[in-house]
Design an enzyme around this catalytic site. Structure first.
Site, PDB file in Angstrom:
ATOM      1  N   THR A   4       0.834  -1.195   0.000  1.00 51.45           N
ATOM      2  CA  THR A   4       0.000   0.000   0.000  1.00 51.45           C
ATOM      3  C   THR A   4       0.867   1.243   0.000  1.00 51.45           C
ATOM      4  O   THR A   4       2.046   1.206   0.357  1.00 51.45           O
ATOM      5  CB  THR A   4      -0.891   0.081   1.251  1.00 51.45           C
ATOM      6  OG1 THR A   4      -0.039   0.188   2.410  1.00 51.45           O
ATOM      7  CG2 THR A   4      -1.800  -1.117   1.368  1.00 51.45           C
ATOM      8  N   ASP A   5       0.260   2.357  -0.374  1.00 46.74           N
ATOM      9  CA  ASP A   5       0.842   3.649  -0.050  1.00 46.74           C
ATOM     10  C   ASP A   5       0.677   3.839   1.459  1.00 46.74           C
ATOM     11  O   ASP A   5      -0.082   3.106   2.111  1.00 46.74           O
ATOM     12  CB  ASP A   5       0.140   4.758  -0.845  1.00 46.74           C
ATOM     13  CG  ASP A   5       0.998   5.998  -1.015  1.00 46.74           C
ATOM     14  OD1 ASP A   5       1.961   6.175  -0.243  1.00 46.74           O
ATOM     15  OD2 ASP A   5       0.711   6.793  -1.926  1.00 46.74           O
TER      16      ASP A   5
END
Length: 785
Positions: free
Chosen positions: A273-274
Site C-alpha cells: 500500500t501507499d
C-alpha cells in the site's frame, strides 16, 4: 544440511556482509520459516512497523529513524527467525533520506535529479535508464533496499498536484519511460515500487475519493502504462493508490491486484500500500495486497480476527507472507551487502546536468537562441531566476547539497549578470520569505493542525518585482539580452489552482514591460519556464523572442539551462502532454476539483461523503484524454502533444512499412538539414479504419524513437516496431481486446499535429479475451465522437 542451518547462514552472511565483487546468494527456506511463524508473527510481518504520532486518517510523508534515517519506512523484522527489516525509501527524483544525523559529523546528501515530467520529455529511454542506474547506486550505497518510485499515473488534467512526478498524458510514453527507469534502478540489485496503482489523478481528498471510470478507459488509458512497464521491467514491488476505483479501494480490490495484475499480466512481485492506504486489513490481505505500510494496530487486529473468524483464509495470509519473504530475500540487506555511504555524487551531478538539458523544450525561437557569442551581459528578471526550483515537494523531494541557480549557471557559463538586479532581487526574495515565515508562525498560534499541514504543502512564490520604465531602460542600455524566469512550485497533497495555471498580473506586467523596453532598444527577450506542469501561454507567447520550458531540472538546473541557452547542448525535448489554450478547453476540467480546500482529507477524518469531484469524480471524457481529445474533436491548442523545436532543422524521407510476423516495422530516415548538431524524436501514431464509427481517437501513439546526435548534413534511419496486438481497442461488451480488420494508417510525425508521412498496412481481425472486472457502479455521460 538441515533447513535451520540455511537460516543461520543467512544471518551470518548479513552480519559479515559481502562486497559486490564477491556477490553471494543467501536464501530463505520459506517452508522452515513459515512453520515457525505464529498467526501473530504473520500479521506483524505484513504490516510494517508503524509510524509514531500518526493516526493513519490522512496521508503523510513516510519517515523512519531506523536503519537509514529519513527513509520512508521498513518492513517488519523477525529477528528470531533470521529475517531482518529492509529499508523502503522515497523517490522518484532521487533518494530521499536525512542529509544529517544526530551525533554524526558526516553528511548523507543525495543527488536531486530532474522531475519525472522532464525525464519523459527527453523521449530517450536509454538516457532515462542511465538516470535510473545512477539513482539506484545511491539507493544501494546508502543502505536502502527498495526505492518507492517511479510514479506513472496519467496526466488527466493540467491541475493535478502530482503531475510533476508523472510522465505523460499518453500511456505508451508513460509505460516506456517507467520501464527504462525501473530497469536502470534495478541493475543495482535494489528494488523499485511502481506507483500509484491506479488512477491517482487528483490530490484533493485522495484517500477517500472514488474514481468512476469506464472499463475501456481503465484498460486503454489508466492501466496500460502500468501493464507496459510491469511486463517489460518487472519491478520488485507495485504500490497501490489511496483512491477507490468504481466503489472499491484499490488496495482492497482483488479484481485489480490479483485478477488483472497477476492473472492477466503475470506479475510475480510484491504489492504494497501507499502509506496508510486502505481501511480493512483482512480485506487487503484477501485481495492480494501483500504488505500494508507503515502499518497500524487496527490492521493487525483485523488480520488476526479475520483469520480466527474465517473471514480471511490463513492460506491467503500465508501467500502474502511468502511474497514479502521473497522481497526480503533478494534485498541487499539480506544478501549482506556492505554499503559504503559514499555514492559517486560527482559523477551523478554530471548525469543530472546532461539529462536535464536534453528534456528541456524549446517552445519558440525568433533568432534569439542560442545566444550569440557577442552576448556577454545579461539582465536577469524574475524571482525564480535567483531561487531556482529544483523539483517538487513532498515524498518526491530530495535532500540535496546544493541547487545551481540560473544566476550561478550564467556565471559558470562565462556571462555577466547585472549586480544591481541581483542585489534588488536577493533583498526582495529575502523579505518575501521572512513574511511567509511570520505568517506560518502566526497560523501555528491559532491553528496548530493547519500549520502542520501547511508545512507539508508546496509554498507560494512572491508576486514578481516590478520596475519603472526608466529603470528598465537604464538596464536595457547596458545589457545584451533580457532573461525572465516564470516559476511554479510543485508538490504533493493538493491540486493546483486555476490561478496557478494562468499568469498572475505581476508576471504578465513584467513580461509586457520588459519586452516593450528591450525591443525598443533592439535587444532580445527570452522567457524561461521553471515549472512542474502546464501553464497558460496562448495570451502572451507572442511577446518574447524565445521561450524555453526548463521544467524543474534538479540540483544542476542552472548549469543545464545555460548549456542550452549558450548552444553547448541543442534542445531536443518534446512535450509529453498537450498545452491547452485555456484551462476549460481540457474536457476533464468539467470533472475535476477546482480550488477545493486542501485540508479535505483531514477534515473528513477518513469519512466518505458525496460531493462531486471531491468524494467522487466521473471520468466522463472517457478515453479522450489529452491529444486524443484535442485532435479528435479539432480543439485548438497552444502547443500540441509531441511538440518541441531545435536549433537545427530535420527532414524526414524514405518512410516505409513492412509486416514481419505479428508486428509492423516502420522505417524512416531523418536528416539534419540545419547548421547545428541536434537530435530528433520520431513519433508513430496509428489511425484505425473504423475510428469514427467505433468511437476511437483519430490517432493514438504506438511507438517513438530518438536519433543519435546528428551533425549538420548527417542522416540516420530509425526502425520503429508496432505489434499487431497494439492496434486493439477494448470492447466492453465482449470484455476483450479487439483488432478490427482493415487498412490502418501509420502516421509518422514530429508531433501529433505535424505528420511527415502516412503509411498504410492491413490488419487481420483478432480478439483477446479479458476478465470482466472493475465495472462502474454508476451511470456516466461518456464523451463520444
Amino acid at each position: 544440511m538441515k533447513k535451520s542451518m540455511f537460516i543461520a547462514l543467512g544471518m551470518a552472511a548479513l552480519m559479515v556482509g559481502c562486497n559486490s565483487a564477491d556477490k553471494v546468494t543467501n536464501t530463505i527456506d520459506q517452508e522452515e520459516v513459515m512453520a515457525k511463524m505464529s498467526l501473530e508473527d504473520k500479521a506483524h510481518f505484513v504490516i510494517g512497523v508503524g509510524m509514531a504520532g500518526f493516526s493513519g486518517d490522512d496521508a503523510v510523508i513516510g519517515a523512519t529513524k531506523s536503519l537509514v534515517p529519513g527513509a520512508a519506512g521498513t518492513t517488519y523484522p523477525l529477528d528470531s527467525l533470521g529475517i531482518p527489516a529492509i529499508v523502503l525509501a522515497d523517490g522518484p527524483a532521487g533518494l530521499r533520506i536525512d542529509a544529517k544525523r544526530e551525533g554524526d559529523p558526516a553528511t548523507y546528501y543525495c543527488t536531486h535529479f530532474p522531475i519525472g515530467t522532464l525525464l519523459a520529455s527527453t523521449w530517450n529511454t536509454q538516457l532515462v535508464e542511465e538516470v535510473g542506474q545512477a539513482i539506484g547506486e545511491e539507493v544501494k550505497e546508502y543502505g536502502a533496499d527498495v526505492l518507492l518510485a517511479p510514479a506513472l499515473n496519467i496526466m488527466r488534467n493540467p491541475l493535478c498536484g502530482r503531475n510533476f512526478e508523472y510522465y505523460s498524458e499518453d500511456p505508451v510514453v508513460a509505460g516506456k519511460t517507467a520501464a527504462a527507469y525501473i530497469t536502470g534502478v534495478q541493475k543495482n540489485d535494489v528494488g523499485t515500487s511502481i506507483k500509484h496503482f491506479a488512477a491517482n489523478n487528483q490530490e484533493t481528498n485522495r484517500m477517500n475519493t472514488d474514481a468512476h471510470i469506464s472499463q475501456r478507459a481503465l484498460r486503454e488509458i489508466y492501466l496500460k502504462g502500468f501493464e507496459i512497464a510491469i511486463k517489460e521491467s518487472k519491478p520488485w514491488t507495485v504500490m497501490t493508490s489511496y483512491n477507490y476505483i468504481n466503489g472499491v479501494y484499490t488496495s482492497e480490490s482483488k479484481d485489480l491486484v490479483t485478477t488483472i495484475l497477476r492473472d492477466e499480466w503475470g506479475y510475480e512481485g510484491t504489492v504494497m500500500t501507499d502509506w496508510f492506504g486502505g481501511k480493512d486489513g483482512a480485506l487487503q490481505m484477501w485481495a492480494g495486497n501483500d504488505m500494508l505500510q507503515p502499518g497500524k494496530a487496527e490492521q493487525f487486529d483485523s488480520i488476526v480476527a479475520g483469520v480466527k473468524s474465517g473471514k480471511l483464509a490463513e492460506a491467503d495470509l500465508d501467500r502474502n507472507v511468502q511474497r514479502v519473504l521473497k522481497l526480503v530475500e533478494r534485498s541487499p540487506r539480506y544478501q549482506g551487502y556492505r554499503y559504503s555511504n559514499k555514492p559517486d555524487l560527482k559523477a551523478h551531478a554530471a548525469v543530472t546536468r546532461q539529462s536535464a538539458a536534453e528534456g528541456m523544450v524549446l517552445m519558440k525561437n525568433d533568432e534569439a537562441l542560442p545566444l550569440k557569442e557577442s552576448v556577454k551581459n545579461v539582465a536577469l528578471y524574475g524571482c525564480t531566476s535567483y531561487d531556482f526550483i529544483a523539483g517538487g515537494t513532498g515524498s518526491g523531494n530530495v535532500n540535496h547539497a546544493y541547487v545551481v541557480s540560473l544566476l550561478d549557471g550564467l556565471k559558470n557559463g562565462g556571462y555577466t549578470v547585472s549586480d544591481d538586479l541581483r542585489t534588488a532581487y536577493e533583498k526582495y526574495n529575502a523579505e518575501a520569505k521572512e513574511a511567509q515565515k511570520k505568517a506560518l508562525d502566526e497560523l501555528a498560534k491559532k491553528d496548530e493542525q493547519a500549520a502542520k499541514l501547511a508545512s507539508f504543502m508546496p509554498g507560494t512564490l512572491p508576486a514578481e518585482k516590478q520596475f519603472t520604465t526608466e529603470e528598465l531602460t537604464a538596464q536595457a542600455n547596458v545589457a545584451d539580452v533580457a532573461i525572465i524566469t516564470i516559476g511554479r512550485i510543485s508538490g504533493e497533497f493538493l491540486d493546483r489552482k486555476v490561478a496557478d495555471f494562468n499568469l498572475n498580473d505581476s508576471e504578465r506586467k513584467l513580461i509586457q514591460q520588459v519586452c516593450e523596453v528591450y525591443h525598443k532598444a533592439g535587444k532580445k527577450v527570452v522567457v524561461l519556464l521553471n515549472i512542474g506542469g502546464v501553464i497558460e501561454t496562448a495570451s502572451w507567447k507572442e511577446l518574447p523572442d524565445a521561450i524555453l520550458c526548463a521544467w524543474q531540472a534538479g540540483q544542476e538546473g542552472g548549469n543545464s539551462v545555460v548549456d542550452v541557452l549558450s548552444g553547448k547542448q541543442s534542445p531536443s525535448g518534446k512535450f509529453t502532454m498537450t498545452w491547452p489554450v485555456k484551462f476549460n478547453d481540457a474536457y476533464s476540467s468539467r470533472n475535476f476539483p477546482i480550488d477545493e480546500d486542501p485540508r479535505i482529507d483531514m477534515l473528513n477524518q477518513g469519512q466518505k461523503g458525496n460531493v462531486k469531484n471531491v468524494d467522487y469524480t466521473d471520468y466522463e471524457e472517457d478515453i479522450y484524454v489529452g491529444y486524443r481529445y484535442f485532435d479528435s474533436f479539432d480543439i485548438p491548442v497552444s502547443y500540441p502533444f509531441g511538440f518541441g523545436l531545435s536549433y537545427t532543422t530535420f527532414e524526414y524521407s524514405d518512410a516505409k512499412i513492412a509486416q514481419k510476423g505479428d508486428a509492423y516495422e516502420v522505417n524512416v530516415t531523418v536528416k539534419n538539414t540545419g547548421k547545428y548538431e541536434g537530435k530528433e524524436v520520431v513519433e508513430v501514431y496509428i489511425s484505425a479504419p473504423d475510428n469514427k464509427a467505433a468511437n476511437k481517437p483519430v490517432k493514438e501513439l504506438k511507438a517513438f524513437a530518438k536519433t543519435k546526435l546528428l551533425k549538420p548534413g548527417e542522416s540516420e534511419t530509425l526502425t520503429l516496431t508496432v505489434k499487431a496486438e497494439d492496434l486493439a481497442s477494448f470492447d466492453e461488451a465482449a470484455s476483450a481486446w479487439v483488432v478490427a480488420e482493415g487498412e490502418y494508417q501509420f502516421l509518422v510525425g514530429a508531433s501529433s499535429q505535424d505528420i511527415k508521412a502516412t503509411l498504410t498496412a492491413h490488419a487481420k481481425a483478432n480478439q483477446t479475451k479479458a476478465h470482466d472486472v472493475l465495472k462502474p457502479q454508476t451511470k456516466m455521460n461518456l464523451l463520444k465522437r
